[in-house]
Each structure stands twice: as C-alpha cells, then as structure tokens.
Design a protein around this motif. Structure first.
Motif, mmCIF file in Angstrom:
data_model
loop_
_atom_site.group_PDB
_atom_site.id
_atom_site.type_symbol
_atom_site.label_atom_id
_atom_site.label_comp_id
_atom_site.label_asym_id
_atom_site.label_seq_id
_atom_site.Cartn_x
_atom_site.Cartn_y
_atom_site.Cartn_z
ATOM 1 N N HIS A 93 -6.733 6.792 -4.437
ATOM 2 C CA HIS A 93 -5.289 6.547 -4.487
ATOM 3 C C HIS A 93 -4.963 5.067 -4.337
ATOM 4 C CE1 HIS A 93 -1.011 6.834 -3.972
ATOM 5 N NE2 HIS A 93 -1.092 6.238 -2.807
ATOM 6 N N SER A 126 -2.505 2.096 -6.268
ATOM 7 C CA SER A 126 -1.316 1.971 -5.431
ATOM 8 C C SER A 126 -1.033 0.518 -5.060
ATOM 9 C CB SER A 126 -1.503 2.817 -4.170
ATOM 10 O OG SER A 126 -0.472 2.601 -3.258
ATOM 11 N N SER A 127 -2.105 -0.266 -4.809
ATOM 12 C CA SER A 127 -1.847 -1.643 -4.384
ATOM 13 C C SER A 127 -1.264 -2.468 -5.528
ATOM 14 C CB SER A 127 -3.094 -2.294 -3.794
ATOM 15 O OG SER A 127 -4.217 -1.924 -4.496
ATOM 16 N N GLN A 140 0.670 -1.255 -7.886
ATOM 17 C CA GLN A 140 2.054 -0.771 -7.978
ATOM 18 C C GLN A 140 2.909 -1.459 -6.905
ATOM 19 O OE1 GLN A 140 3.443 1.400 -10.124
ATOM 20 N NE2 GLN A 140 5.247 2.196 -9.104
ATOM 21 N N THR A 141 2.378 -1.540 -5.663
ATOM 22 C CA THR A 141 3.107 -2.175 -4.563
ATOM 23 C C THR A 141 3.408 -3.641 -4.875
ATOM 24 O OG1 THR A 141 2.022 -0.694 -3.024
ATOM 25 C CG2 THR A 141 3.055 -2.641 -2.074
ATOM 26 N N LEU A 142 2.456 -4.318 -5.552
ATOM 27 C CA LEU A 142 2.651 -5.731 -5.865
ATOM 28 C C LEU A 142 3.486 -5.923 -7.135
ATOM 29 C CD1 LEU A 142 -0.925 -7.008 -5.018
ATOM 30 C CD2 LEU A 142 1.171 -7.403 -3.724
ATOM 31 N N GLY A 143 3.896 -4.812 -7.729
ATOM 32 C CA GLY A 143 4.733 -4.906 -8.930
ATOM 33 C C GLY A 143 3.946 -5.199 -10.188
ATOM 34 N N ASN A 165 2.444 -3.498 -12.534
ATOM 35 C CA ASN A 165 2.205 -2.204 -13.153
ATOM 36 C C ASN A 165 3.308 -1.894 -14.152
ATOM 37 O OD1 ASN A 165 0.835 0.135 -13.533
ATOM 38 N ND2 ASN A 165 0.988 0.834 -11.428
#
Ligand code: HEM
Ligand code: SF4
Ligand code: FES
Lengths: 207, 247
Positions: free
Chosen positions: A159, A163-164, A166-169, A171
């Motif tokens: 996951h 996910s990291s 996505q968190t940093l934008g 994506n």
C-alpha cells in the motif's frame, strides 16, 4: 509520513542488497568485507543516526495520525466496511506495529551483539557467522518469525509505496496504476528477497 | 420479497440511539430502496410508531441529499449510484438489511438516519468560490479553455456533496469532496488565480472541523456515486504543498 516512508523504502533496498551478499560465496567473505565497511566508515555512522531518526519520526507520525483518524469517528459502524479496498490499506498500523516488534527482535539479534559486545572485535565470530548462527534448525522459531515479519512488511509496502506518491501529489490517472504495479513488485521483491536468506541457511543446515 | 430491516433509531441529536428490527413483506424487486422505506413508514404510522427519519429530495441521483450506510457500504450494494437509485433487486428474499446513518464526528446524527452535513458548507464558505464582479454575462469565448482541462474540471464538478466519501473512509476524511471542489476551480483560468489561498483555506477548515487525514485507501473513490477520481486528491496535495512551500 511519506518522506520518512520513502526514506525507509530506499534504506530497505540497500539493506536487501547487502544481505543478499551472504549468498554469493560459501565462506561469506564478500559479505564480511561489505559489512565491515558499512560498520566502520564515517558516512554510515552518520546515516545510522539518520535512519534511527527516520524510524522514530515515521512511527510517531503514524501513531498521531492513526489516533486522530480513529477519533474522527466517535461512533463506529455496526457492519464493518464492505467497500472495495485492499487489506494492506486498511491495516497499515497493524502491519507497521508488527514490523516494529520484529525490529526490536532484529536489533537484539544483530545490532546489539555487534555494537555492544566484543563478539566481532575479539574475533570470536565474523559478521557472516553471526547471521547464519540465527538461522539454524535449533532456532527454527527465529526463521519463522523473520519470514512472517517479511510478509507483513511486504503488505505494508504494497500500500505505502504508491500511497507516498499520492500524498506528495505526484500522481494522476495514468500514473496511479503504474505506481501501484511498481509498489506491488517492490513489496514482493523485498518480502521474497529477505525471506530467501533464512530459508537458504536452514536448507543448507538440514540438507 | 420478505425482508428484515435493522435500522438505527435515535429520537434526537442528544438521545441515545439503538438498532430496531422491522420485518417487511411483499416488496417488489423493482421498488427503489427509498420507496421500500416509504412503505415501511406507512406501516409504522398505521401501527402508531414514529416513522424512520431519512434524507431525500430529488430521488433521481442529482441532489446529493439521500444518504444511508447499507450493509457496510454508503449508498448500498451497487457502484456509482446514490441510495435513491438503488433497487431492491440487489437484495435477496429473506435478507436482513442493516441501515445506519453516515458515521463521522463532523456529521452528527440529527434524528434516526439523518445527519447534519453543514460541515461541507462551512468548508465551501472558506474557499469554494471565485471572486469576480457580477454584472452582465461575460463573452463565452473571451477566455479559451483547452478541452482536456474543461473535461477534467467538469468531471470534478459532478460532485454532489453527498458525503459518501467521508462515510466510507476509515478515517472519516473529507479529502475526496474537498479535492473535487479544489480541482473543478483550479483547472479553469477563472479559478487558478486564487488556487493557492483556496487550497490552504479549505484544508485548514477541513482539519478544524475534525475530519480525519487521508491515507489513500481509496474507499471514497470506490463509493462515490459520481465516480470522482482520487487523482483529484493528488492534485489537491500538489496544490496544497506548492502553496505552503511557495509561501
Ligand atoms: C522498514 C520499515 C517501514 C517502511 C519502509 C515503511 C514505509 C511506509 C511508507 C512509504 C508509508 C506511506 C506514507 C504515505 O502514504 O504518505 C508508510 C505509512 C505508514 N506506516 Fe510505515 N514503514 C515502515 C515501518 C513502519 C512501522 C515500524 C510502523 C509502526 C507503527 C509503521 C506505520 C505506518 C503507518 C500507520 C502508516 C500510515 C498509514 C497509511 O498510510 O495508511 N510503519 N510506511
Ligand atoms: S466526492 Fe463523491 S462521495 Fe464525496 S461528496 Fe462528492 S459526490 Fe459524494
Ligand atoms: S435524493 Fe437526490 S440524490 Fe438521492
């Protein structure tokens, strides 16, 4: 969360690479040379503290985030979620906590013995012998615990890798499936790669 | 169809709630889920029991008013629909259906299955708009917008503010909703001007109201009736990080 996580992701690559060197020659001289280099050079002794800090920050944030997120739903649902999500994504704290428990055992097994005892300096044992001594049939439970932990670590990574980003934008619709694929591949390489080592030495001792 | 409905009953915001079971029979498979509750309510009224309070308005999937957490899924066991678009053919004769209100700290229960979703309006009031002088209608072709951006913006603008994303998320995070609002404005030239202030203001409000943090589980996207993509959340994170770093 994402920055400390990605830092740990890179660390795992280095760690896996060094560990796999135990398999290249029967007397472990390659591994001993590299392990000795890792244990003595200045960059690594600094990185050791950075790594420790990375783990601690990651775990602190993980705990704060998990508590905050649980508090955001004071009354729980009667029926737990049937939404289409991965097990990994729903249980990050559980897989993370297992990795932490493993980490304590792992540090006692190796780090403590190398740093705080005379085992290596006195010439009693080489780094390679220390590694293999844990993965012996009479200590079968260590190998079992290690392998179970690697599987849970793999689930954590399955996951967390995508996910990291996505968190940093970093994506979008085209990159999400690609990052998910790379993340799953990475998780499998890490879980299988680390597991091969105890399996190899157990087989070697038994056969 | 004969069914058993296990429904959350709570007389008021302050009262303690509990589940009640109601048997219901002779339900047609073509009946919509909300019509089924209407039938139950008629029966309850005849029996002198307080009818079940639930939200609804348009009953055609466009207003975002209907809610209900049905058997562990917001809007029930079907994809990309609201509860008013759910039909009883998705269930089997003899099923027990558990119906709960949206559960999240910032969405307190008002009565039975109705929750207060004003928190979403408060987030919008803090940035979900553009500052422009009103007056006569502007020339439609004065500002050219590439088709790709226009389409992405329209996709994000499809959000009806229902709150299923919050209800589905294990963290009660409002990120999908906020990211849809941020995206539909930030993708257009008229909205770009205030993108940075908007991202910061709306995220701050969302945190202040007690919504949880996003851990990218994707439950929101799986349950959103309008199929809002989590790539909007990536855009929100990007807008927010840039706004904070460039400050
Ligand atoms: C080698 C060890 C570890 C690695 C490589 C790792 C990696 C990661 C990464 C990359 C993320 C994603 C960050 C994001 O989405 O922004 C993450 C999240 C997380 N980690 Fe770890 N982690 C490790 C150990 C741990 C430990 C020991 C814990 C113990 C408590 C933990 C708990 C969590 C939690 C709770 C999350 C966030 C929840 C979520 O995103 O769903 N991790 N980790
Ligand atoms: S993003 Fe989807 S689920 Fe969330 S409020 Fe908007 S329409 Fe509802
Ligand atoms: S009642 Fe309007 S969307 Fe369901």
């Amino acid at each position: 969360m994402s920055l400390t996580g990605l830092f740990l992701v890179v660390f795992l690559c280095v760690h896996l690479f060094v560990n796999l060197l135990t398999l290249v020659d029967a007397d472990g001289s390659t591994f001993n040379t590299v392990a000795h280099f890792m244990g003595t050079n200045i960059i690594m002794s600094v990185m050791q503290w950075v790594l420790g800090a990375g783990f601690i920050l990651h775990m602190l944030w993980a705990t704060v985030l998990t508590l905050k997120n649980r508090a955001a739903r004071p009354v729980k649902y009667e029926v737990s979620t049937n939404s289409d999500t991965s097990w990994s994504s729903q249980n990050m704290f559980i897989s993370g906590a297992t990795v932490l428990a493993f980490l304590v055992l792992h540090l006692v097994n190796y780090f403590y013995k190398i740093k705080f005892t005379e085992l290596i300096e006195s010439g009693q044992m080489s780094e390679f012998e220390l590694v293999t001594s844990i993965f012996q049939p009479q200590y079968w439970y260590f190998s079992v615990i290690y392998i179970i932990s690697f599987i849970l670590l793999g689930l954590h990574l399955n996951h967390s890798f995508q996910s990291s980003f996505q968190t940093l934008g970093l994506n979008n619709t085209s990159w999400l499936p690609r990052l998910k694929f790379i993340g799953t591949l990475y998780a499998i390489v890490i879980a299988v790669g680390f597991s091969i080592i105890p399996i190899f030495f157990l087989m070697k001792a038994l056969l | 169809m004969d069914l058993t409905l296990k429904i959350w009953r709570q007389a008021s915001a302050k009262a303690k709630g509990k589940f009640e079971s109601y048997p219901i029979s002779n339900i047609s498979a073509d009946c919509s889920f909300l019509e089924m509750i209407d039938i139950l309510n008629e029966k309850l009224v005849r029996d002198n029991i307080d009818p079940v309070a639930f939200d609804h308005d348009c009953r055609e999937g466009i207003c975002g008013m209907c809610s209900l957490y049905v058997n562990g899924r917001p809007h029930g066991p079907d994809d990309d629909i609201t509860t008013c678009q759910l039909h009883m053919r998705k269930f089997k004769n003899g099923d027990t259906i558990t119906i709960e209100p949206w559960r999240a700290g910032p969405f307190p229960v008002i009565k039975d299955l109705i929750v207060d979703r004003n928190a979403f309006d408060k987030i919008l009031q803090d940035g979900g708009f553009i500052s422009a002088n009103t007056g006569s209608a502007p020339d439609a072709n004065a500002i050219l917008i590439p088709n790709r951006e226009a389409e992405q913006s329209m996709d994000a603008a499809a959000c009806i503010g229902c709150g299923a994303c919050v209800a589905a998320c294990k963290n009660s995070s409002a990120m999908l909703f906020v990211s849809a609002k941020i995206s539909h404005l930030a993708l257009l030239p008229q909205g770009k001007a205030e993108a940075a202030i908007r991202a910061k203001a709306m995220v701050a409000k969302m945190d202040e109201l007690g919504f949880g943090g996003c851990t990218n589980t994707g439950a929101c996207e799986a349950e959103c009736p309008k199929d809002i993509s989590i790539s909007n959340i990536a855009r929100l994170n990007r807008e927010f990080l840039c706004a904070v770093i460039l400050e």
